[in-house]
Enzyme design. Structure first.
Site, PDB file in Angstrom:
ATOM      1  N   GLY A  89      34.892   9.459  56.758  1.00 43.31           N
ATOM      2  CA  GLY A  89      36.077  10.528  56.576  1.00 43.31           C
ATOM      3  C   GLY A  89      36.012  11.683  57.454  1.00 43.31           C
ATOM      4  CB  THR A 120      38.694  13.097  52.499  1.00 41.79           C
ATOM      5  OG1 THR A 120      39.012  11.772  52.664  1.00 41.79           O
ATOM      6  CG2 THR A 120      37.348  13.375  52.541  1.00 41.79           C
ATOM      7  CB  VAL A 121      40.426  17.756  52.042  1.00 42.30           C
ATOM      8  CG1 VAL A 121      40.089  19.488  52.020  1.00 42.30           C
ATOM      9  CG2 VAL A 121      39.607  17.555  53.466  1.00 42.30           C
ATOM     10  N   GLY A 132      34.252  16.736  55.658  1.00 45.31           N
ATOM     11  CA  GLY A 132      33.783  16.003  54.382  1.00 45.31           C
ATOM     12  C   GLY A 132      34.314  16.570  53.141  1.00 45.31           C
ATOM     13  N   GLY A 134      35.136  23.467  58.698  1.00 47.78           N
ATOM     14  CA  GLY A 134      35.039  22.939  57.194  1.00 47.78           C
ATOM     15  C   GLY A 134      34.339  23.796  56.249  1.00 47.78           C
ATOM     16  CE  LYS A 183      38.196  21.602  63.156  1.00 46.83           C
ATOM     17  NZ  LYS A 183      37.034  20.358  63.289  1.00 46.83           N
ATOM     18  CB  ILE A 213      30.840  27.250  58.553  1.00 43.12           C
ATOM     19  CG1 ILE A 213      30.078  26.025  58.867  1.00 43.12           C
ATOM     20  CG2 ILE A 213      29.928  28.535  58.912  1.00 43.12           C
ATOM     21  CD1 ILE A 213      29.634  25.859  60.347  1.00 43.12           C
ATOM     22  CG  ASP A 268      39.634  18.600  65.123  1.00 45.67           C
ATOM     23  OD1 ASP A 268      40.434  18.805  64.123  1.00 45.67           O
ATOM     24  OD2 ASP A 268      38.198  18.869  64.843  1.00 45.67           O
ATOM     25  CD  GLU A 327      36.483  30.576  56.090  1.00 43.20           C
ATOM     26  OE1 GLU A 327      36.597  31.748  55.842  1.00 43.20           O
ATOM     27  OE2 GLU A 327      35.967  30.143  57.113  1.00 43.20           O
TER      28      GLU A 327
HETATM   29  N1  HSE Z   1      37.835  15.494  62.386  1.00 45.87           N
HETATM   30  C1  HSE Z   1      36.965  16.896  62.019  1.00 45.87           C
HETATM   31  C2  HSE Z   1      35.536  16.924  62.470  1.00 45.87           C
HETATM   32  C3  HSE Z   1      37.290  17.186  60.562  1.00 45.87           C
HETATM   33  O1  HSE Z   1      35.235  15.847  62.912  1.00 45.87           O
HETATM   34  O2  HSE Z   1      35.050  17.853  62.594  1.00 45.87           O
HETATM   35  C4  HSE Z   1      37.076  18.465  60.290  1.00 45.87           C
HETATM   36  O3  HSE Z   1      38.160  19.273  60.919  1.00 45.87           O
END
Ligand code: HSE
Length: 437
Positions: A187, A13-14, A302, A134, A205, A136, A201, A129
């Protein structure tokens, strides 16, 4: 001048989004960076898979080590995720003298201290970054735009999947599993979606944000992490009745005793801007002593939003290729020899307000017992709701909002309430934050 040649690990995806954005905006990117940026070599696990991008002109391989060992490449973009092979590849790329751009939050949160030390030794950059929120540009904002501030706290909706699930449950009364499946199709979700719903997750972050905000080493293992899977539709409704929204927040706060580092469902007043960040969108609220509160909002996941951050990092790397490594922006915002050893506070020492929901027997004295226990722990009640009996079993839902108190005292109060013998099931506890500037 020749284009800078880039190697790409991962064409999912990315990765696909990155190739598309680099190609569509090639002219704008060249005007900004001063040189073209060309993906010359890329690896993917399965070369027969259909791609969202055009790979014409890119040498493709299934072996990512061929890419990191290719002497023609100056920058490696790591987009394969995971921590074992990704760590090995990134360290190899650094050892080969290549700069690295990564979107891998788990890798940076867990192995960033080691990776940045290796990068310093070799005089190369590691840019990340895309690892947080994502598209931002919040890393750049905190590390550079807010560099004049003493950051006091930050709070963020930093997992799009979790926010999408909570929003759909609230607005449409949809089931948790159904919304999660949709997020995976779109995704947004991690390969292992428990990373999204159990807060891992977000903790990755948050660990990164706290380090660049306070100048502390990355300490993922000390983050407190709680997910959203225990939240019921009733909780969502009671919170609304009391004037709050439930959001899954990552919170980092500097206190005199140490740093709070915690991810958990949180009630926030519904009028706060951040309480109205819905769907897959992310937002990070940062409070600096000079600037006051600032809010950064945008798509947290995304293909193209994440590619936006990856490409911005590539432009940054290309602009500073020839600069003195000692004079680049430090990886963790503060000079490596100036990192602070402020401890991460254990959750028991954190002070916050609380939402409690219990299913209590509907008879005289039950509420009095509960309020006595709270008083014994020095816990002051801010609001209370008692709903009509619903189960036909003589029990009623009771919801209490409290003022701020140490978690340790709340733990003791909950232990004693659950031991009363008049409760059907455990007490549901969520933290409440007012996020005042
Ligand atoms: N799984 C993460 C989310 C993707 O839903 O924010 C981006 O890090």
């Amino acid at each position: 001048m020749n284009s800078v040649k880039v190697g790409l690990l991962g064409l999912g995806t990315v990765g696909g989004g990155t190739v598309k954005v680099l190609s569509r905006n090639a002219h704008e990117i060249m005007r900004r960076a001063g040189r073209g940026i060309e993906v010359a070599h890329a690896s993917a696990r399965d070369l027969s898979k259909p791609r969202i991008c055009d790979t014409t002109g890119i040498t493709l391989t299934q072996n990512p080590f061929e890419v990191v060992n290719n002497p023609e490449l100056q920058v490696i973009v790591e987009l394969i995720g995971g921590t074992d092979q990704a760590r090995e590849l990134v360290l190899r790329a650094i050892a080969n003298g290549k700069h690295v751009v990564t979107a891998n939050k788990a890798l940076i949160a867990r192995h960033g201290n080691e990776i940045f030390a290796a990068a310093r030794d070799k005089g190369v950059m590691v840019a990340f970054e895309a690892a947080v929120a994502g598209g931002i540009p919040v890393i750049k904002a905190i590390r550079e735009g807010l560099a004049g501030n003493r950051i006091e706290w930050l709070a963020g909706i930093i997992n799009g999947t979790g926010n999408f699930i909570l929003t759909e449950m609230r607005d449409k009364g949809r089931d948790f599993a159904d919304v999660l499946a949709e997020a995976q199709r779109l995704g947004y979700a991690e390969a292992d979606p428990t990373f999204d719903v159990e807060g891992i997750d977000a903790a990755h972050k948050l660990t990164i944000l706290a380090s660049i905000a306070f100048g502390i080493p990355l300490q993922f293992d000390k983050a407190y992490t709680e997910g959203i899977s225990r939240i019921t539709r009733q909780d969502v409704g009671y919170a609304e009745e009391l004037g709050y929204r439930i959001k899954h927040l990552g919170i980092a706060r500097r206190t005199e005793e140490g740093i709070e580092l915690r991810v958990h469902p949180t009630l926030i007043p519904h009028r706060r801007l951040i309480a109205n960040v819905d769907g897959v969108m992310n937002a990070v609220l940062v409070k600096g002593d000079a600037v006051g509160p600032t809010l950064f909002y945008g798509a947290g996941a995304g293909a193209e939003p994440t590619a936006s951050a990856v490409v911005a990092d590539l432009v940054d790397v290309v602009r500073t290729l020839t600069s003195d490594p000692e004079n680049r922006v430090p990886h963790l915002a503060f000079q490596p020899d100036a990192l602070s050893d402020l401890p991460i506070l254990p959750m028991e020492k954190v002070e916050t307000a609380y939402y409690l929901r219990m299913q209590a027997q509907d008879r005289p004295g039950v509420l009095a017992d509960v309020t006595r226990i709270l008083a014994d722990q020095n816990i002051s009640i801010e609001a209370m709701l008692q709903k009509a009996p619903a189960n036909g079993d003589g029990s009623v839902p009771v919801v209490i909002l409290t003022h701020r108190i140490r978690e340790q005292q709340m733990n003791e109060a909950i232990r004693r309430i659950e031991a009363l013998g008049t409760m059907a099931g455990p007490v549901m506890r969520m933290r409440v934050e007012h996020l005042k500037g």
